[in-house]
Scaffold this active site. Structure first.
Site, PDB file in Angstrom:
ATOM      1  N   ASN A  38      22.027  26.792 -13.756  1.00  0.00           N
ATOM      2  CA  ASN A  38      21.142  26.527 -12.910  1.00  0.00           C
ATOM      3  C   ASN A  38      20.043  25.407 -13.292  1.00  0.00           C
ATOM      4  O   ASN A  38      20.221  24.487 -14.371  1.00  0.00           O
ATOM      5  CB  ASN A  38      20.607  26.904 -11.880  1.00  0.00           C
ATOM      6  CG  ASN A  38      20.183  27.998 -12.753  1.00  0.00           C
ATOM      7  OD1 ASN A  38      20.892  29.509 -12.636  1.00  0.00           O
ATOM      8  ND2 ASN A  38      18.860  28.791 -11.590  1.00  0.00           N
ATOM      9  N   ASP A  39      18.899  26.245 -13.488  1.00  0.00           N
ATOM     10  CA  ASP A  39      17.404  25.600 -13.574  1.00  0.00           C
ATOM     11  C   ASP A  39      17.616  24.566 -15.068  1.00  0.00           C
ATOM     12  O   ASP A  39      17.592  25.085 -15.925  1.00  0.00           O
ATOM     13  CB  ASP A  39      16.199  26.236 -13.725  1.00  0.00           C
ATOM     14  CG  ASP A  39      16.257  26.439 -12.432  1.00  0.00           C
ATOM     15  OD1 ASP A  39      16.762  26.434 -11.591  1.00  0.00           O
ATOM     16  OD2 ASP A  39      15.124  27.442 -12.076  1.00  0.00           O
ATOM     17  N   GLN A  55      19.160  27.970 -17.397  1.00  0.00           N
ATOM     18  CA  GLN A  55      19.801  28.522 -16.525  1.00  0.00           C
ATOM     19  C   GLN A  55      21.743  28.714 -16.581  1.00  0.00           C
ATOM     20  O   GLN A  55      21.842  28.249 -16.450  1.00  0.00           O
ATOM     21  CB  GLN A  55      19.211  28.740 -15.384  1.00  0.00           C
ATOM     22  CG  GLN A  55      17.821  29.211 -14.932  1.00  0.00           C
ATOM     23  CD  GLN A  55      17.058  30.754 -15.890  1.00  0.00           C
ATOM     24  OE1 GLN A  55      17.569  31.476 -14.786  1.00  0.00           O
ATOM     25  NE2 GLN A  55      16.458  30.848 -17.002  1.00  0.00           N
ATOM     26  N   TRP A  63      26.129  32.172 -10.859  1.00  0.00           N
ATOM     27  CA  TRP A  63      25.167  32.808 -11.414  1.00  0.00           C
ATOM     28  C   TRP A  63      25.737  34.389 -11.762  1.00  0.00           C
ATOM     29  O   TRP A  63      26.450  35.135 -11.114  1.00  0.00           O
ATOM     30  CB  TRP A  63      24.310  32.737 -10.348  1.00  0.00           C
ATOM     31  CG  TRP A  63      22.955  32.900 -10.805  1.00  0.00           C
ATOM     32  CD1 TRP A  63      21.879  32.011 -11.647  1.00  0.00           C
ATOM     33  CD2 TRP A  63      22.137  34.389 -10.659  1.00  0.00           C
ATOM     34  NE1 TRP A  63      20.616  32.946 -11.275  1.00  0.00           N
ATOM     35  CE2 TRP A  63      20.503  33.735 -11.190  1.00  0.00           C
ATOM     36  CE3 TRP A  63      22.111  35.625  -9.974  1.00  0.00           C
ATOM     37  CZ2 TRP A  63      19.610  34.694 -10.806  1.00  0.00           C
ATOM     38  CZ3 TRP A  63      21.619  36.360 -10.203  1.00  0.00           C
ATOM     39  CH2 TRP A  63      20.042  36.061 -10.248  1.00  0.00           C
ATOM     40  N   PHE A  98      14.382  34.543 -16.846  1.00  0.00           N
ATOM     41  CA  PHE A  98      14.293  33.404 -15.922  1.00  0.00           C
ATOM     42  C   PHE A  98      13.625  32.441 -16.465  1.00  0.00           C
ATOM     43  O   PHE A  98      13.259  32.299 -17.919  1.00  0.00           O
ATOM     44  CB  PHE A  98      13.851  33.797 -14.555  1.00  0.00           C
ATOM     45  CG  PHE A  98      14.907  34.613 -13.635  1.00  0.00           C
ATOM     46  CD1 PHE A  98      15.808  35.037 -13.698  1.00  0.00           C
ATOM     47  CD2 PHE A  98      14.139  34.180 -12.340  1.00  0.00           C
ATOM     48  CE1 PHE A  98      16.590  36.230 -13.277  1.00  0.00           C
ATOM     49  CE2 PHE A  98      15.894  35.516 -10.783  1.00  0.00           C
ATOM     50  CZ  PHE A  98      16.957  35.910 -11.121  1.00  0.00           C
ATOM     51  N   ARG A 167       6.668  34.301 -11.095  1.00  0.00           N
ATOM     52  CA  ARG A 167       8.135  33.964 -11.927  1.00  0.00           C
ATOM     53  C   ARG A 167       7.610  31.948 -12.499  1.00  0.00           C
ATOM     54  O   ARG A 167       6.847  31.297 -11.835  1.00  0.00           O
ATOM     55  CB  ARG A 167       9.272  33.811 -11.313  1.00  0.00           C
ATOM     56  CG  ARG A 167       9.648  33.092 -10.081  1.00  0.00           C
ATOM     57  CD  ARG A 167      11.482  33.127  -9.773  1.00  0.00           C
ATOM     58  NE  ARG A 167      11.392  32.672  -8.482  1.00  0.00           N
ATOM     59  CZ  ARG A 167      11.585  33.023  -7.335  1.00  0.00           C
ATOM     60  NH1 ARG A 167      10.754  34.472  -7.182  1.00  0.00           N
ATOM     61  NH2 ARG A 167      11.647  32.686  -6.170  1.00  0.00           N
ATOM     62  N   ASP A 168       8.838  30.924 -13.395  1.00  0.00           N
ATOM     63  CA  ASP A 168       9.018  29.859 -13.650  1.00  0.00           C
ATOM     64  C   ASP A 168       7.574  29.488 -13.780  1.00  0.00           C
ATOM     65  O   ASP A 168       6.854  28.410 -13.672  1.00  0.00           O
ATOM     66  CB  ASP A 168       8.952  29.377 -12.106  1.00  0.00           C
ATOM     67  CG  ASP A 168      10.311  29.539 -12.001  1.00  0.00           C
ATOM     68  OD1 ASP A 168      11.271  30.240 -12.256  1.00  0.00           O
ATOM     69  OD2 ASP A 168      11.128  29.409 -10.439  1.00  0.00           O
ATOM     70  N   GLU A 223       8.901  26.981  -6.090  1.00  0.00           N
ATOM     71  CA  GLU A 223       9.736  28.152  -7.534  1.00  0.00           C
ATOM     72  C   GLU A 223       9.770  26.820  -8.353  1.00  0.00           C
ATOM     73  O   GLU A 223       8.938  25.638  -8.269  1.00  0.00           O
ATOM     74  CB  GLU A 223      11.172  28.222  -7.280  1.00  0.00           C
ATOM     75  CG  GLU A 223      11.623  29.341  -6.079  1.00  0.00           C
ATOM     76  CD  GLU A 223      13.054  28.912  -6.281  1.00  0.00           C
ATOM     77  OE1 GLU A 223      12.929  30.486  -6.201  1.00  0.00           O
ATOM     78  OE2 GLU A 223      14.278  28.970  -5.789  1.00  0.00           O
ATOM     79  N   TRP A 305      20.562  25.224  -4.016  1.00  0.00           N
ATOM     80  CA  TRP A 305      21.443  26.548  -3.865  1.00  0.00           C
ATOM     81  C   TRP A 305      22.199  26.597  -2.888  1.00  0.00           C
ATOM     82  O   TRP A 305      23.196  27.589  -2.918  1.00  0.00           O
ATOM     83  CB  TRP A 305      20.330  27.972  -4.138  1.00  0.00           C
ATOM     84  CG  TRP A 305      19.827  27.937  -4.959  1.00  0.00           C
ATOM     85  CD1 TRP A 305      18.777  27.487  -5.750  1.00  0.00           C
ATOM     86  CD2 TRP A 305      20.321  28.853  -6.561  1.00  0.00           C
ATOM     87  NE1 TRP A 305      17.994  28.168  -7.019  1.00  0.00           N
ATOM     88  CE2 TRP A 305      18.844  29.102  -6.791  1.00  0.00           C
ATOM     89  CE3 TRP A 305      21.341  29.583  -6.463  1.00  0.00           C
ATOM     90  CZ2 TRP A 305      19.567  29.623  -8.537  1.00  0.00           C
ATOM     91  CZ3 TRP A 305      21.876  30.202  -7.552  1.00  0.00           C
ATOM     92  CH2 TRP A 305      20.628  29.845  -8.936  1.00  0.00           C
TER      93      TRP A 305
HETATM   94  C1  FRU Z   1      14.920  28.032  -9.102  1.00  0.00           C
HETATM   95  C2  FRU Z   1      15.143  29.864  -9.461  1.00  0.00           C
HETATM   96  C3  FRU Z   1      13.949  30.099 -10.214  1.00  0.00           C
HETATM   97  C4  FRU Z   1      14.552  31.483 -10.930  1.00  0.00           C
HETATM   98  C5  FRU Z   1      15.732  30.884 -11.544  1.00  0.00           C
HETATM   99  C6  FRU Z   1      16.731  32.392 -11.465  1.00  0.00           C
HETATM  100  O1  FRU Z   1      16.204  27.503  -9.110  1.00  0.00           O
HETATM  101  O2  FRU Z   1      15.190  30.297  -8.229  1.00  0.00           O
HETATM  102  O3  FRU Z   1      12.697  30.079  -9.652  1.00  0.00           O
HETATM  103  O4  FRU Z   1      13.678  31.234 -12.146  1.00  0.00           O
HETATM  104  O5  FRU Z   1      16.447  29.882 -10.479  1.00  0.00           O
HETATM  105  O6  FRU Z   1      17.837  31.349 -11.882  1.00  0.00           O
END
Ligand code: FRU
Length: 492
Positions: A38-39, A55, A63, A98, A167-168, A223, A305
């Site tokens: 993902n990210d 990710q 996931w 994450f 986060r992030d 996010e 998502w």
């Molecule tokens: C965004 C997210 C982030 C998180 C990650 C988890 O897509 O939800 O906020 O760090 O993905 O995989």
């Protein structure tokens, strides 16, 4: 340091990644080495190379406990895979490493700042994931998690902010060699906010201020923040959950940019405008870097998502990033163009100049599924209400771009791209009214389409899992349209 979990992930990669033929990957978009992505994370320059982490769950195309995958490039289009960089192997991140970011330190190490997730028993006996910020430092290949992790936890949050959603972190180096970072958390009203943190050495972090908050206005939780100066203004870029549609901004998962001013002395961001980054279907979790020649370059997850369940059966890979884009700000609006490195790959050119289009027409040499195509549309003799460009087309499949000049609407429709899922397949945006004229640059890369409208005033991005045999491109109008089309082969 290689833990058991990281060793296992790297061994799994060594065993399985090479089994995926290059033809099963996009030609110039990054996919995970194997499994799920993902990210994009840690999008940065280190020792003269671009690094892109992501990710990552190598073992399945769903996931799972988040690792960080890793790739390097010199042109942001050809990527070399490196072994997985992080695994969820510490007490404070055992439920996931994450999203986060990376920067080159003055001592030559590469610093990663990421969110560690751990599951904690609550007072009521229930279990909740708790999020903290952690660092790891390394040499561009192997990373050592800092023994004093986490470096930011609930004690660093202002009262009322959530440690469950925290986060992030996106970090950057200040001109004096110290570090700043933005991260998100959820406030008492249930919606997100962006917090600014500072560190003199990259390891010892403290809270500075709340830069902006959602106040339940633009989605709920925010996010993946990014915060940078662009053409004299300050931009706060975000991905938002549970957006309620407003104006042209679509609901659900969305990516927004907030333009404003920033006073570094008082750490005050004053928001002036909020816009959507991409008007298409699949765009989330963007991250930018500043290139050595001063360009602000953005990548993102070409997905949201909302539609991750819709993937080809038995695929060995899931998820990809966008083609990196150069960002500028013009009259307060973001202008996005494919990185100029793509032009350097241009091979043979096919040009059709000023062709009159009415019935559905194919133009010799314009087609394929890996292409860089630019189309200029001008009104012809007969007024037209609708112009349609079919991409990735054959008798069964197509993805269309339809332009209706009287309403200035451009619509991307992938409902016939091969999906069997009842998900969003169509999005429209209002483009600048120019008396029926329009310029579209279209990047195709096997299973994606990215459209840059009028030199990047708007973009529309979507994946299309259409069989590769559907490779036709046609043009049609219900009046007459003068079309000029240029397609470059890409020397990849
Ligand atoms: C965004 C997210 C982030 C998180 C990650 C988890 O897509 O939800 O906020 O760090 O993905 O995989």
């Amino acid at each position: 340091m290689s833990s058991e979990l990281l060793t296992k992930a790297r061994a799994y990669e060594a065993q399985h990644g090479d089994a995926i033929p290059a033809a099963e990957r996009p030609a110039y978009h990054l996919t995970p080495y194997i499994g799920w992505m993902n990210d994009p994370n840690g999008f940065s320059l280190y020792k003269g190379k671009y690094h892109l982490f992501y990710q990552y769950f190598p073992y399945k195309t769903i996931w799972g406990p988040m690792h960080w995958g890793h790739a390097v490039s010199t042109d942001l289009l050809h990527w070399d895979y490196l072994p997985a960089a992080l695994a969820p192997d510490a007490e404070y991140d055992k439920n996931g490493c994450f999203s986060g970011s990376a920067v080159e330190m003055n001592d030559g190490r590469q610093l990663l700042l990421y969110t560690g997730v751990r599951c904690e028993k609550q007072k009521d006996g229930g279990l909740r994931d708790v999020q903290t910020q952690c660092v790891a430092a390394g040499d561009g290949l192997d990373y050592e998690k800092y023994p004093c992790n986490p470096v930011l936890n609930e004690a660093d949050l202002p009262a009322g902010f959530s440690r469950i959603d925290f986060r992030d972190p996106k970090l950057w180096m200040e001109p004096d060699g110290s570090y700043s970072a933005v991260a998100v958390s959820r406030t008492g009203d249930g919606s997100g906010a962006v917090l600014l943190f500072h560190s003199a050495d990259g390891f010892d972090w403290h809270f500075v201020t709340v830069l902006d908050r959602c106040n339940n206005e633009y989605g709920k939780m925010w996010e993946c923040p990014d915060f940078f100066e662009l053409d004299g203004k300050q931009v706060l870029m975000l991905s938002v959950q549970e957006m309620q549609a407003r104006g042209e901004m679509h609901g659900g998962f969305n990516a927004l940019y907030l333009v404003g001013s920033y006073d570094p002395a008082t750490h005050t961001f004053i928001r002036e405008d909020v816009q959507m980054v991409d008007c298409g279907i699949d765009f989330y979790a963007s991250q930018t870097l500043l290139s050595a020649d001063g360009r602000r370059i953005m990548t993102a997850w070409m997905q949201t998502w909302a539609d991750t369940e819709d993937k080809p059966k038995d695929c060995k890979l899931f998820g990809q990033t966008i083609c990196p884009r150069e960002l500028r700000l013009k009259d307060g609006k973001l202008i996005q163009t494919p990185i100029r490195e793509l032009d350097a790959l241009h091979g043979e050119r096919v040009l059709h100049e000023n062709v009159t289009i009415q019935q559905e027409t194919a133009l010799a040499g314009i087609g394929g599924r890996v292409a860089d195509l630019t189309v200029w549309i001008q009104p012809g003799q007969e007024p037209y209400h609708s112009f349609t460009l079919k991409l990735a087309a054959d008798e069964t499949y197509c993805t269309t771009l339809t332009y209706t000049p009287y309403s200035s609407q451009l619509t991307l429709d992938r409902s016939r791209a091969g999906s069997r899922a009842d998900i969003v397949h169509t999005r429209s945006c209002t483009v600048r009214r120019q008396d029926g004229a329009l310029k579209l640059r279209i990047l195709l890369d096997r299973n994606s389409v990215e459209v840059f409208v009028n030199d990047g005033e708007q973009t529309m991005t979507a994946w299309i899992y259409t069989p590769q045999s559907a490779d036709g491109i046609t043009f049609a109008a219900d009046g007459t349209v003068q079309v000029t089309a240029v397609q470059y082969a890409l020397n990849l």
